[in-house]
Design a protein around this motif. Structure first.
Motif, mmCIF file in Angstrom:
data_model
loop_
_atom_site.group_PDB
_atom_site.id
_atom_site.type_symbol
_atom_site.label_atom_id
_atom_site.label_comp_id
_atom_site.label_asym_id
_atom_site.label_seq_id
_atom_site.Cartn_x
_atom_site.Cartn_y
_atom_site.Cartn_z
ATOM 1 N N SER A 1 -1.298 -51.472 -24.476
ATOM 2 C CA SER A 1 -0.127 -52.285 -24.153
ATOM 3 C C SER A 1 -0.487 -53.753 -24.003
ATOM 4 O O SER A 1 0.392 -54.609 -23.990
ATOM 5 C CB SER A 1 0.515 -51.780 -22.856
ATOM 6 O OG SER A 1 -0.414 -51.816 -21.789
ATOM 7 N N VAL A 2 -1.763 -54.051 -23.855
ATOM 8 C CA VAL A 2 -2.231 -55.441 -23.825
ATOM 9 C C VAL A 2 -2.363 -55.922 -25.265
ATOM 10 O O VAL A 2 -3.061 -55.303 -26.073
ATOM 11 C CB VAL A 2 -3.578 -55.554 -23.098
ATOM 12 C CG1 VAL A 2 -4.140 -56.969 -23.221
ATOM 13 C CG2 VAL A 2 -3.420 -55.178 -21.627
ATOM 14 N N SER A 3 -1.695 -57.016 -25.587
ATOM 15 C CA SER A 3 -1.773 -57.522 -26.957
ATOM 16 C C SER A 3 -3.007 -58.393 -27.162
ATOM 17 O O SER A 3 -3.605 -58.373 -28.235
ATOM 18 C CB SER A 3 -0.510 -58.324 -27.293
ATOM 19 O OG SER A 3 -0.346 -59.415 -26.395
ATOM 20 N N ALA A 4 -3.402 -59.141 -26.126
ATOM 21 C CA ALA A 4 -4.577 -60.000 -26.264
ATOM 22 C C ALA A 4 -5.026 -60.492 -24.904
ATOM 23 O O ALA A 4 -4.220 -60.651 -23.973
ATOM 24 C CB ALA A 4 -4.279 -61.192 -27.170
ATOM 25 N N VAL A 5 -6.322 -60.732 -24.798
ATOM 26 C CA VAL A 5 -6.911 -61.367 -23.621
ATOM 27 C C VAL A 5 -7.688 -62.577 -24.107
ATOM 28 O O VAL A 5 -8.571 -62.448 -24.964
ATOM 29 C CB VAL A 5 -7.868 -60.416 -22.869
ATOM 30 C CG1 VAL A 5 -8.533 -61.146 -21.701
ATOM 31 C CG2 VAL A 5 -7.128 -59.182 -22.380
ATOM 32 N N ASN A 6 -7.346 -63.756 -23.602
ATOM 33 C CA ASN A 6 -8.101 -64.959 -23.911
ATOM 34 C C ASN A 6 -9.016 -65.284 -22.741
ATOM 35 O O ASN A 6 -8.558 -65.373 -21.598
ATOM 36 C CB ASN A 6 -7.177 -66.136 -24.174
ATOM 37 C CG ASN A 6 -6.575 -66.111 -25.575
ATOM 38 O OD1 ASN A 6 -6.731 -65.137 -26.308
ATOM 39 N ND2 ASN A 6 -5.882 -67.171 -25.932
ATOM 40 N N VAL A 7 -10.292 -65.437 -23.024
ATOM 41 C CA VAL A 7 -11.277 -65.813 -22.008
ATOM 42 C C VAL A 7 -11.887 -67.142 -22.430
ATOM 43 O O VAL A 7 -12.413 -67.259 -23.551
ATOM 44 C CB VAL A 7 -12.378 -64.743 -21.865
ATOM 45 C CG1 VAL A 7 -13.383 -65.155 -20.787
ATOM 46 C CG2 VAL A 7 -11.762 -63.391 -21.522
ATOM 47 N N TYR A 8 -11.797 -68.132 -21.551
ATOM 48 C CA TYR A 8 -12.338 -69.458 -21.831
ATOM 49 C C TYR A 8 -13.625 -69.633 -21.035
ATOM 50 O O TYR A 8 -13.622 -69.537 -19.810
ATOM 51 C CB TYR A 8 -11.308 -70.535 -21.504
ATOM 52 C CG TYR A 8 -10.067 -70.395 -22.374
ATOM 53 C CD1 TYR A 8 -10.053 -70.897 -23.671
ATOM 54 C CD2 TYR A 8 -8.935 -69.721 -21.914
ATOM 55 C CE1 TYR A 8 -8.939 -70.750 -24.488
ATOM 56 C CE2 TYR A 8 -7.816 -69.571 -22.719
ATOM 57 C CZ TYR A 8 -7.825 -70.084 -24.004
ATOM 58 O OH TYR A 8 -6.724 -69.927 -24.811
ATOM 59 N N VAL A 9 -14.717 -69.869 -21.755
ATOM 60 C CA VAL A 9 -16.066 -69.739 -21.219
ATOM 61 C C VAL A 9 -16.731 -71.107 -21.099
ATOM 62 O O VAL A 9 -16.725 -71.900 -22.061
ATOM 63 C CB VAL A 9 -16.915 -68.827 -22.138
ATOM 64 C CG1 VAL A 9 -18.289 -68.605 -21.548
ATOM 65 C CG2 VAL A 9 -16.194 -67.500 -22.382
ATOM 66 N N ASP A 10 -17.326 -71.358 -19.934
ATOM 67 C CA ASP A 10 -18.050 -72.600 -19.717
ATOM 68 C C ASP A 10 -19.182 -72.727 -20.723
ATOM 69 O O ASP A 10 -20.054 -71.848 -20.820
ATOM 70 C CB ASP A 10 -18.598 -72.635 -18.291
ATOM 71 C CG ASP A 10 -19.315 -73.939 -17.976
ATOM 72 O OD1 ASP A 10 -18.953 -74.976 -18.560
ATOM 73 O OD2 ASP A 10 -20.243 -73.903 -17.137
ATOM 74 N N GLU A 11 -19.179 -73.815 -21.474
ATOM 75 C CA GLU A 11 -20.176 -73.993 -22.532
ATOM 76 C C GLU A 11 -21.592 -74.052 -21.968
ATOM 77 O O GLU A 11 -22.547 -73.597 -22.599
ATOM 78 C CB GLU A 11 -19.848 -75.275 -23.312
ATOM 79 C CG GLU A 11 -20.645 -75.445 -24.590
ATOM 80 C CD GLU A 11 -21.999 -76.084 -24.342
ATOM 81 O OE1 GLU A 11 -22.937 -75.772 -25.099
ATOM 82 O OE2 GLU A 11 -22.109 -76.875 -23.382
ATOM 83 N N GLN A 12 -21.755 -74.558 -20.746
ATOM 84 C CA GLN A 12 -23.084 -74.750 -20.182
ATOM 85 C C GLN A 12 -23.657 -73.487 -19.540
ATOM 86 O O GLN A 12 -24.846 -73.204 -19.667
ATOM 87 C CB GLN A 12 -23.049 -75.881 -19.150
ATOM 88 C CG GLN A 12 -22.711 -77.240 -19.744
ATOM 89 C CD GLN A 12 -22.726 -78.336 -18.690
ATOM 90 O OE1 GLN A 12 -22.985 -78.090 -17.519
ATOM 91 N NE2 GLN A 12 -22.437 -79.553 -19.109
ATOM 92 N N THR A 13 -22.825 -72.710 -18.837
ATOM 93 C CA THR A 13 -23.334 -71.597 -18.023
ATOM 94 C C THR A 13 -22.924 -70.216 -18.504
ATOM 95 O O THR A 13 -23.500 -69.217 -18.077
ATOM 96 C CB THR A 13 -22.848 -71.741 -16.570
ATOM 97 O OG1 THR A 13 -21.410 -71.624 -16.549
ATOM 98 C CG2 THR A 13 -23.257 -73.083 -15.983
#
Length: 371
Positions: free
Chosen positions: A187-199
Protein backbone atom coordinates in the motif's frame (compact mmCIF):
# COMPACT_ATOMS: atom_id res chain seq x y z
CA UNK A 1 7.33 27.59 44.71
CA UNK A 2 6.22 30.78 43.00
CA UNK A 3 9.73 31.47 41.70
CA UNK A 4 9.97 27.93 40.33
CA UNK A 5 6.73 28.41 38.42
CA UNK A 6 8.04 31.64 36.92
CA UNK A 7 11.26 29.98 35.77
CA UNK A 8 9.21 27.16 34.22
CA UNK A 9 7.12 29.66 32.29
CA UNK A 10 10.09 31.59 30.93
CA UNK A 11 11.81 28.33 30.00
CA UNK A 12 8.97 27.37 27.65
CA UNK A 13 8.82 30.85 26.14
CA UNK A 14 12.49 30.44 25.18
CA UNK A 15 11.87 26.93 23.81
CA UNK A 16 8.90 28.13 21.76
CA UNK A 17 10.90 31.02 20.26
CA UNK A 18 13.80 28.68 19.47
CA UNK A 19 11.52 26.18 17.75
CA UNK A 20 9.85 28.96 15.74
CA UNK A 21 13.25 30.07 14.44
CA UNK A 22 14.26 26.49 13.64
CA UNK A 23 11.03 25.84 11.76
CA UNK A 24 11.60 28.98 9.70
CA UNK A 25 15.22 28.11 8.95
CA UNK A 26 14.62 25.39 6.31
CA UNK A 27 12.50 27.84 4.29
CA UNK A 28 15.62 29.96 3.83
CA UNK A 29 18.21 27.26 3.22
CA UNK A 30 15.94 25.20 0.97
CA UNK A 31 16.35 27.90 -1.68
CA UNK A 32 20.06 27.13 -1.91
CA UNK A 33 21.07 24.56 -4.55
CA UNK A 34 21.86 21.12 -3.16
CA UNK A 35 25.05 19.45 -4.26
CA UNK A 36 24.78 15.94 -5.71
CA UNK A 37 27.28 13.10 -6.03
CA UNK A 38 27.67 10.25 -8.48
CA UNK A 39 26.59 7.70 -5.90
CA UNK A 40 24.52 4.67 -6.87
CA UNK A 41 21.26 3.89 -5.07
CA UNK A 42 22.68 0.64 -3.67
CA UNK A 43 25.78 2.41 -2.38
CA UNK A 44 23.68 5.13 -0.78
CA UNK A 45 21.54 2.52 0.99
CA UNK A 46 24.71 0.85 2.28
CA UNK A 47 25.87 4.19 3.68
CA UNK A 48 22.54 4.64 5.46
CA UNK A 49 22.72 1.19 7.06
CA UNK A 50 26.28 1.92 8.23
CA UNK A 51 25.29 5.24 9.83
CA UNK A 52 24.10 3.78 13.16
CA UNK A 53 27.52 4.50 14.69
CA UNK A 54 27.39 8.19 13.74
CA UNK A 55 26.86 10.44 16.79
CA UNK A 56 24.72 13.56 16.49
CA UNK A 57 22.42 15.99 18.24
CA UNK A 58 19.64 18.09 16.80
CA UNK A 59 16.00 19.10 16.48
CA UNK A 60 13.59 17.06 14.38
CA UNK A 61 9.93 17.32 13.49
CA UNK A 62 7.61 14.53 12.37
CA UNK A 63 4.23 15.16 10.71
CA UNK A 64 1.76 12.31 10.32
CA UNK A 65 -1.14 12.35 7.88
CA UNK A 66 -3.09 9.36 9.17
CA UNK A 67 -6.32 9.08 11.13
CA UNK A 68 -6.82 5.80 12.97
CA UNK A 69 -9.96 4.74 14.86
CA UNK A 70 -8.31 3.32 17.95
CA UNK A 71 -9.06 2.77 21.61
CA UNK A 72 -7.68 4.91 24.41
CA UNK A 73 -4.88 2.37 24.91
CA UNK A 74 -3.44 3.22 21.48
CA UNK A 75 -4.07 6.97 21.53
CA UNK A 76 -0.33 7.80 21.87
CA UNK A 77 0.41 5.77 18.72
CA UNK A 78 -2.43 7.40 16.81
CA UNK A 79 -1.17 10.83 17.85
CA UNK A 80 2.29 10.03 16.52
CA UNK A 81 0.85 9.06 13.15
CA UNK A 82 -1.66 11.88 12.81
CA UNK A 83 -0.15 14.92 14.52
CA UNK A 84 3.06 16.89 14.57
CA UNK A 85 5.78 15.71 16.95
CA UNK A 86 8.73 17.92 17.85
CA UNK A 87 11.84 16.18 19.17
CA UNK A 88 15.26 17.13 20.50
CA UNK A 89 17.74 14.27 20.17
CA UNK A 90 21.21 13.40 21.47
CA UNK A 91 22.75 10.22 20.04
CA UNK A 92 26.03 8.63 21.17
CA UNK A 93 25.33 5.09 19.97
CA UNK A 94 22.60 2.47 19.52
CA UNK A 95 22.35 1.90 23.29
CA UNK A 96 23.21 5.41 24.46
CA UNK A 97 20.85 8.17 23.41
CA UNK A 98 18.16 10.57 24.57
CA UNK A 99 15.09 11.95 22.81
CA UNK A 100 12.91 14.67 24.35
CA UNK A 101 9.42 15.29 22.96
CA UNK A 102 8.44 18.94 23.39
CA UNK A 103 4.76 19.95 23.50
CA UNK A 104 2.86 23.09 24.44
CA UNK A 105 2.16 21.65 27.89
CA UNK A 106 5.45 20.01 28.82
CA UNK A 107 8.29 17.72 27.91
CA UNK A 108 8.86 13.97 28.03
CA UNK A 109 12.32 12.46 27.71
CA UNK A 110 13.33 8.94 26.71
CA UNK A 111 16.83 7.84 27.73
CA UNK A 112 18.38 4.65 26.33
CA UNK A 113 21.10 2.72 28.12
CA UNK A 114 22.51 -0.79 27.87
CA UNK A 115 19.72 -2.25 30.03
CA UNK A 116 16.71 -0.56 28.45
CA UNK A 117 14.96 2.80 28.54
CA UNK A 118 13.91 5.40 31.06
CA UNK A 119 10.95 7.62 30.18
CA UNK A 120 10.75 10.79 32.25
CA UNK A 121 7.69 13.04 32.40
CA UNK A 122 9.00 16.41 33.57
CA UNK A 123 5.59 17.85 34.45
CA UNK A 124 4.36 14.89 36.55
CA UNK A 125 7.81 13.95 37.87
CA UNK A 126 7.09 10.37 36.83
CA UNK A 127 9.61 7.84 35.53
CA UNK A 128 9.00 4.48 33.86
CA UNK A 129 11.53 1.77 33.14
CA UNK A 130 11.36 -0.33 29.98
CA UNK A 131 13.39 -3.33 28.89
CA UNK A 132 13.61 -2.36 25.20
CA UNK A 133 11.81 -5.52 23.98
CA UNK A 134 12.08 -6.81 20.44
CA UNK A 135 8.35 -6.21 19.93
CA UNK A 136 6.96 -2.85 21.04
CA UNK A 137 4.56 -0.17 19.92
CA UNK A 138 6.22 2.73 18.07
CA UNK A 139 7.23 5.76 20.10
CA UNK A 140 8.57 9.19 19.17
CA UNK A 141 12.26 8.10 18.97
CA UNK A 142 11.27 5.60 16.26
CA UNK A 143 10.20 8.54 14.08
CA UNK A 144 13.58 10.28 14.03
CA UNK A 145 14.74 10.34 10.39
CA UNK A 146 18.01 8.68 11.41
CA UNK A 147 16.15 5.70 12.92
CA UNK A 148 13.23 5.46 10.50
CA UNK A 149 15.40 5.66 7.40
CA UNK A 150 17.56 2.75 8.53
CA UNK A 151 14.51 0.66 9.47
CA UNK A 152 12.65 1.21 6.19
CA UNK A 153 15.69 0.59 3.97
CA UNK A 154 16.97 -2.44 5.88
CA UNK A 155 15.24 -4.98 3.59
CA UNK A 156 14.91 -3.00 0.38
CA UNK A 157 16.37 -4.75 -2.66
CA UNK A 158 18.59 -3.07 -5.24
CA UNK A 159 15.80 -3.42 -7.83
CA UNK A 160 13.45 -1.40 -5.59
CA UNK A 161 15.89 1.51 -5.21
CA UNK A 162 16.50 4.52 -7.42
CA UNK A 163 18.07 7.95 -7.08
CA UNK A 164 16.02 11.16 -6.93
CA UNK A 165 17.11 14.79 -6.90
CA UNK A 166 19.03 16.05 -3.86
CA UNK A 167 17.59 18.62 -1.46
CA UNK A 168 18.84 20.79 1.37
CA UNK A 169 17.88 19.56 4.84
CA UNK A 170 19.02 21.21 8.08
CA UNK A 171 21.47 23.29 6.07
CA UNK A 172 23.14 20.20 4.57
CA UNK A 173 23.28 18.61 1.14
CA UNK A 174 21.04 15.53 1.24
CA UNK A 175 21.24 12.94 -1.53
CA UNK A 176 17.88 11.56 -2.64
CA UNK A 177 17.05 7.85 -2.52
CA UNK A 178 13.67 6.35 -3.46
CA UNK A 179 12.40 2.97 -2.29
CA UNK A 180 9.48 1.70 -4.40
CA UNK A 181 8.10 -1.58 -2.99
CA UNK A 182 7.74 -4.22 -5.70
CA UNK A 183 5.12 -6.41 -4.00
CA UNK A 184 1.61 -6.19 -5.49
CA UNK A 185 0.14 -6.18 -1.98
CA UNK A 186 2.05 -3.02 -1.01
CA UNK A 187 0.00 0.00 0.00
CA UNK A 188 3.06 2.25 0.23
CA UNK A 189 3.74 3.72 -3.20
CA UNK A 190 7.16 5.17 -2.40
CA UNK A 191 9.53 6.15 0.39
CA UNK A 192 11.97 8.99 -0.20
CA UNK A 193 15.02 9.06 2.07
CA UNK A 194 17.31 12.09 1.91
CA UNK A 195 20.79 11.20 3.10
CA UNK A 196 23.51 13.44 4.49
CA UNK A 197 26.29 13.46 1.91
CA UNK A 198 29.00 13.62 4.59
CA UNK A 199 27.85 11.05 7.19
CA UNK A 200 25.22 8.81 5.55
CA UNK A 201 22.64 9.84 8.17
CA UNK A 202 19.04 9.97 6.90
CA UNK A 203 18.03 13.61 7.32
CA UNK A 204 14.47 13.36 6.00
CA UNK A 205 12.05 10.50 5.31
CA UNK A 206 8.80 10.90 3.36
CA UNK A 207 6.34 7.98 3.16
CA UNK A 208 3.58 8.13 0.55
CA UNK A 209 0.62 5.98 -0.45
CA UNK A 210 -0.91 5.88 -3.89
CA UNK A 211 -4.36 7.15 -2.91
CA UNK A 212 -3.39 10.61 -1.60
CA UNK A 213 -1.03 13.47 -2.35
CA UNK A 214 -0.52 14.16 1.37
CA UNK A 215 2.43 12.20 2.80
CA UNK A 216 1.46 9.53 5.29
CA UNK A 217 4.56 10.54 7.25
CA UNK A 218 7.13 13.28 6.78
CA UNK A 219 9.95 13.43 9.34
CA UNK A 220 13.03 15.62 9.05
CA UNK A 221 15.80 17.28 10.97
CA UNK A 222 15.56 21.04 11.37
CA UNK A 223 19.00 21.38 12.89
CA UNK A 224 21.87 18.88 13.16
CA UNK A 225 25.29 18.76 14.81
CA UNK A 226 27.44 15.66 14.22
CA UNK A 227 29.71 16.22 17.24
CA UNK A 228 29.45 13.54 19.96
CA UNK A 229 27.12 14.60 22.82
CA UNK A 230 28.47 14.27 26.35
CA UNK A 231 27.65 11.16 28.37
CA UNK A 232 26.04 13.35 31.02
CA UNK A 233 23.51 14.59 28.46
CA UNK A 234 22.11 11.14 27.68
CA UNK A 235 22.44 9.58 31.17
CA UNK A 236 19.45 9.47 33.52
CA UNK A 237 18.78 8.52 37.14
CA UNK A 238 15.31 9.13 38.55
CA UNK A 239 15.12 11.61 41.43
CA UNK A 240 14.65 10.08 44.87
CA UNK A 241 11.11 11.44 45.16
CA UNK A 242 9.99 10.45 41.66
CA UNK A 243 7.09 8.09 40.99
CA UNK A 244 8.52 5.01 39.22
CA UNK A 245 6.67 2.35 37.23
CA UNK A 246 7.48 -0.36 34.69
CA UNK A 247 6.53 -0.22 31.02
CA UNK A 248 4.35 -2.93 29.53
CA UNK A 249 5.40 -4.46 26.25
CA UNK A 250 3.34 -6.31 23.67
CA UNK A 251 4.14 -9.69 25.19
CA UNK A 252 1.79 -8.65 28.02
CA UNK A 253 -1.20 -8.41 25.68
CA UNK A 254 -3.98 -10.92 26.39
CA UNK A 255 -4.50 -12.88 23.17
CA UNK A 256 -7.28 -14.98 24.59
CA UNK A 257 -7.58 -18.65 25.36
CA UNK A 258 -8.78 -21.67 23.47
CA UNK A 259 -7.48 -23.53 20.45
CA UNK A 260 -7.29 -21.72 17.15
CA UNK A 261 -6.53 -22.96 13.69
CA UNK A 262 -2.81 -22.88 12.93
CA UNK A 263 -1.83 -19.97 10.76
CA UNK A 264 -0.65 -20.88 7.26
CA UNK A 265 2.81 -20.29 5.85
CA UNK A 266 1.47 -17.95 3.17
CA UNK A 267 -1.34 -15.38 3.23
CA UNK A 268 -2.33 -13.20 0.27
CA UNK A 269 0.86 -14.29 -1.46
CA UNK A 270 3.02 -13.06 1.44
CA UNK A 271 5.35 -15.52 3.16
CA UNK A 272 5.26 -15.95 6.92
CA UNK A 273 8.44 -15.12 8.81
CA UNK A 274 9.64 -15.18 12.40
CA UNK A 275 10.99 -12.41 14.60
CA UNK A 276 12.47 -12.41 18.07
CA UNK A 277 9.91 -11.39 20.67
CA UNK A 278 6.81 -12.12 18.57
CA UNK A 279 4.39 -14.46 20.41
CA UNK A 280 3.71 -17.75 18.65
CA UNK A 281 0.01 -16.85 18.21
CA UNK A 282 0.88 -13.86 16.00
CA UNK A 283 1.69 -14.38 12.34
CA UNK A 284 3.91 -11.89 10.51
CA UNK A 285 4.00 -11.95 6.72
CA UNK A 286 5.84 -10.06 3.99
CA UNK A 287 9.17 -8.25 3.76
CA UNK A 288 10.60 -4.78 3.60
CA UNK A 289 7.96 -2.14 4.11
CA UNK A 290 5.14 -4.50 2.98
CA UNK A 291 4.17 -6.30 6.17
CA UNK A 292 0.96 -7.97 7.37
CA UNK A 293 0.39 -9.15 10.94
CA UNK A 294 -2.38 -11.56 11.99
CA UNK A 295 -3.37 -11.62 15.66
CA UNK A 296 -6.09 -13.73 17.33
CA UNK A 297 -8.68 -11.61 19.07
CA UNK A 298 -10.49 -12.59 22.27
CA UNK A 299 -14.23 -12.61 21.69
CA UNK A 300 -14.83 -9.97 24.34
CA UNK A 301 -12.76 -7.40 22.46
CA UNK A 302 -13.48 -8.31 18.85
CA UNK A 303 -17.10 -7.12 18.86
CA UNK A 304 -16.26 -3.62 19.99
CA UNK A 305 -13.38 -3.26 17.54
CA UNK A 306 -15.49 -4.65 14.70
CA UNK A 307 -18.19 -2.04 15.41
CA UNK A 308 -15.58 0.72 15.67
CA UNK A 309 -14.10 -0.14 12.28
CA UNK A 310 -17.52 -0.52 10.67
CA UNK A 311 -18.41 3.03 11.72
CA UNK A 312 -15.34 4.45 9.97
CA UNK A 313 -16.07 6.30 6.68
CA UNK A 314 -15.07 4.15 3.72
CA UNK A 315 -15.15 0.87 5.67
CA UNK A 316 -15.72 -2.30 3.63
CA UNK A 317 -18.13 -4.67 5.38
CA UNK A 318 -18.79 -8.08 3.85
CA UNK A 319 -18.91 -11.78 4.69
CA UNK A 320 -15.17 -11.77 5.35
CA UNK A 321 -15.36 -9.10 8.06
CA UNK A 322 -14.80 -5.35 8.18
CA UNK A 323 -11.72 -3.58 6.86
CA UNK A 324 -10.49 -0.01 6.52
CA UNK A 325 -7.47 1.92 5.31
CA UNK A 326 -5.84 5.13 6.48
CA UNK A 327 -3.18 6.08 4.00
CA UNK A 328 -0.87 3.06 3.67
CA UNK A 329 -2.08 1.44 6.91
CA UNK A 330 -4.88 -1.12 6.77
CA UNK A 331 -6.90 -2.81 9.52
CA UNK A 332 -9.40 -5.66 9.43
CA UNK A 333 -11.40 -7.77 11.86
CA UNK A 334 -11.95 -11.09 10.09
CA UNK A 335 -13.67 -14.36 10.89
CA UNK A 336 -16.22 -15.53 13.43
CA UNK A 337 -15.83 -16.89 16.93
CA UNK A 338 -15.51 -20.61 17.48
CA UNK A 339 -18.69 -20.51 19.56
CA UNK A 340 -20.47 -19.47 16.37
CA UNK A 341 -18.90 -22.30 14.43
CA UNK A 342 -16.05 -20.26 12.99
CA UNK A 343 -12.32 -20.76 13.05
CA UNK A 344 -11.68 -17.77 15.26
CA UNK A 345 -11.57 -13.98 15.02
CA UNK A 346 -8.40 -12.24 13.87
CA UNK A 347 -7.08 -8.73 13.63
CA UNK A 348 -5.21 -8.17 10.37
CA UNK A 349 -3.05 -5.07 10.22
CA UNK A 350 -0.27 -3.83 8.01
CA UNK A 351 0.96 -1.82 5.08
CA UNK A 352 -1.08 -3.70 2.50
CA UNK A 353 -4.05 -2.90 0.27
CA UNK A 354 -7.72 -3.60 1.03
CA UNK A 355 -7.66 -6.30 -1.66
CA UNK A 356 -4.70 -7.97 0.05
CA UNK A 357 -6.60 -7.93 3.36
CA UNK A 358 -9.57 -9.56 1.67
CA UNK A 359 -7.35 -12.21 0.10
CA UNK A 360 -5.71 -12.93 3.46
CA UNK A 361 -9.10 -13.24 5.17
CA UNK A 362 -10.25 -15.64 2.45
CA UNK A 363 -7.15 -17.77 2.95
CA UNK A 364 -7.83 -17.88 6.71
CA UNK A 365 -11.49 -18.74 6.14
CA UNK A 366 -10.69 -21.51 3.67
CA UNK A 367 -7.73 -22.85 5.61
CA UNK A 368 -5.49 -22.55 2.56
CA UNK A 369 -1.73 -22.56 2.73
CA UNK A 370 0.56 -24.90 4.60
CA UNK A 371 0.51 -24.69 8.39
Amino acid sequence: MRNGGRRFGWRWVVVALGLALLVALPVVVAALPAGDRDTSAAELRARVLASTDQPFSGYAISTGGLTLPVSDALTPVADLLSDQTTMRAWYRGETDWRVDVVTATGETGTHRDAAGTWTWDYADQRASRGSAPDLALPTAPDLLPSALGVRLLSEATDAELSRVDPVRVAGRDALGLRYTPADEAASVSAVNVYVDEQTGLPLRVVVRSADTTIPALDTRFLDLDTATPTAATTAFSPPADASISSDRDLTDVDLGRGDRAALPDVLAGLTRRSFDGVPAQIGVYGSGITVLSVTPLPGRSSQGLRAQLAATPGAVVDDLGVRITSGPLALMVAGTSQRQGGGGVYLLAGTVTLDALGAAATDLQNGTGTS
